[in-house]
Design a protein around this motif. Structure first.
Motif, PDB file in Angstrom:
ATOM      1  N   TRP A  54      30.967  51.600  42.680  1.00 39.95           N
ATOM      2  CA  TRP A  54      31.542  50.798  41.599  1.00 39.95           C
ATOM      3  C   TRP A  54      33.042  50.661  41.736  1.00 39.95           C
ATOM      4  O   TRP A  54      33.729  51.568  42.156  1.00 39.95           O
ATOM      5  CB  TRP A  54      31.222  51.432  40.247  1.00 39.95           C
ATOM      6  N   GLY A  55      33.537  49.514  41.309  1.00 41.14           N
ATOM      7  CA  GLY A  55      34.967  49.273  41.300  1.00 41.14           C
ATOM      8  C   GLY A  55      35.339  48.254  40.237  1.00 41.14           C
ATOM      9  O   GLY A  55      34.507  47.469  39.778  1.00 41.14           O
ATOM     10  N   PHE A  56      36.590  48.287  39.845  1.00 41.87           N
ATOM     11  CA  PHE A  56      37.120  47.364  38.851  1.00 41.87           C
ATOM     12  C   PHE A  56      38.332  46.678  39.458  1.00 41.87           C
ATOM     13  O   PHE A  56      39.108  47.308  40.180  1.00 41.87           O
ATOM     14  CB  PHE A  56      37.530  48.121  37.582  1.00 41.87           C
ATOM     15  N   SER A  57      38.504  45.399  39.168  1.00 39.03           N
ATOM     16  CA  SER A  57      39.636  44.685  39.747  1.00 39.03           C
ATOM     17  C   SER A  57      40.263  43.751  38.723  1.00 39.03           C
ATOM     18  O   SER A  57      39.598  43.253  37.825  1.00 39.03           O
ATOM     19  CB  SER A  57      39.215  43.904  40.991  1.00 39.03           C
ATOM     20  N   GLY A  58      41.534  43.548  38.903  1.00 42.28           N
ATOM     21  CA  GLY A  58      42.301  42.595  38.124  1.00 42.28           C
ATOM     22  C   GLY A  58      43.156  41.780  39.071  1.00 42.28           C
ATOM     23  O   GLY A  58      43.702  42.321  40.034  1.00 42.28           O
ATOM     24  N   GLU A  59      43.263  40.484  38.804  1.00 41.33           N
ATOM     25  CA  GLU A  59      43.997  39.597  39.705  1.00 41.33           C
ATOM     26  C   GLU A  59      44.852  38.634  38.894  1.00 41.33           C
ATOM     27  O   GLU A  59      44.491  38.267  37.780  1.00 41.33           O
ATOM     28  CB  GLU A  59      43.042  38.772  40.559  1.00 41.33           C
ATOM     29  N   LEU A  81      39.452  39.560  35.476  1.00 42.92           N
ATOM     30  CA  LEU A  81      39.072  40.960  35.369  1.00 42.92           C
ATOM     31  C   LEU A  81      37.609  41.057  35.766  1.00 42.92           C
ATOM     32  O   LEU A  81      36.780  40.308  35.248  1.00 42.92           O
ATOM     33  CB  LEU A  81      39.271  41.470  33.941  1.00 42.92           C
ATOM     34  N   ASN A  82      37.277  41.974  36.690  1.00 41.47           N
ATOM     35  CA  ASN A  82      35.928  42.036  37.251  1.00 41.47           C
ATOM     36  C   ASN A  82      35.408  43.452  37.363  1.00 41.47           C
ATOM     37  O   ASN A  82      36.184  44.396  37.504  1.00 41.47           O
ATOM     38  CB  ASN A  82      35.926  41.445  38.673  1.00 41.47           C
ATOM     39  N   VAL A  83      34.098  43.556  37.344  1.00 42.84           N
ATOM     40  CA  VAL A  83      33.384  44.785  37.687  1.00 42.84           C
ATOM     41  C   VAL A  83      32.601  44.470  38.950  1.00 42.84           C
ATOM     42  O   VAL A  83      31.866  43.485  39.001  1.00 42.84           O
ATOM     43  CB  VAL A  83      32.427  45.220  36.558  1.00 42.84           C
ATOM     44  N   ASN A  84      32.775  45.301  39.984  1.00 39.84           N
ATOM     45  CA  ASN A  84      32.169  45.041  41.290  1.00 39.84           C
ATOM     46  C   ASN A  84      31.234  46.177  41.683  1.00 39.84           C
ATOM     47  O   ASN A  84      31.508  47.341  41.400  1.00 39.84           O
ATOM     48  CB  ASN A  84      33.256  44.896  42.358  1.00 39.84           C
TER      49      ASN A  84
END
Length: 172
Positions: A54-59, A81-84
């Motif tokens: 799991w990972g979280f990202s913001g761009e 904003l994403n959950v990967n």
């Protein structure tokens, strides 16, 4: 109330002790619009990986749109904003799939009548969803090359392809 506090404490304990590797990645790159060829941009991002899956990202993306008829370059901004989730690993390349929120400040209703209706507006800001496919290729111990395809609910014209470099900082 005690049951909920106990359950919350157990969840926090389980989550913190189940972490295999935590890392914070940051970097940037370039992006191009899949549906509109006169549009390109720059991308700045941060990823937080809680474990191997799991990972979280913001761009933050800054788009440049060239209007050929008026010889003018317009800009607009976008945040995501994403959950990967890690789907697979092929020859050292980690492939992730994700869902998330995206928002931009482009005036869609007046300037792009071909956009979809799967978003909503608040003032000058558009809110929508996106599906992300991300690939990471390690180039060294801390540097990764990434490429991703973002499919957005605003319509095909807003779908993007992004590529660039990430620097990874392990967190223990």
């Amino acid at each position: 109330m005690k049951k909920y506090l106990l359950l919350f404490g157990f969840c926090v304990f389980f989550f913190e002790n189940s972490i295999a590797q935590r890392a914070f990645d940051f970097g940037g790159g370039a992006l191009i619009s899949v549906g509109f060829q006169e549009e390109w941009g720059v991308d700045v991002r941060a990823h937080y990986h809680t474990n191997e899956k799991w990972g979280f990202s913001g761009e933050y993306n800054l788009f440049f749109r060239r209007d050929v008829t008026s010889q003018n370059t317009e800009t607009f901004s976008e945040i995501t904003l994403n959950v990967n989730y890690k789907l697979m690993e092929i020859v050292g390349i980690s492939v992730f799939g994700g869902l998330g929120y995206t928002g931009n400040n482009f005036d869609m209703n007046q300037r792009d009548p071909d956009s979809s209706n799967i978003y909503f507006e608040t003032g000058n800001f558009n809110h929508g969803a996106q599906i992300k496919f991300l690939g990471n290729l390690p180039l060294g111990k801390s540097v990764k090359l990434f490429a991703e395809l973002n499919l957005k609910s605003f319509g095909r014209r807003y779908d993007t392809f992004v590529f660039g470099l990430l620097y990874s900082i392990p967190m223990y």
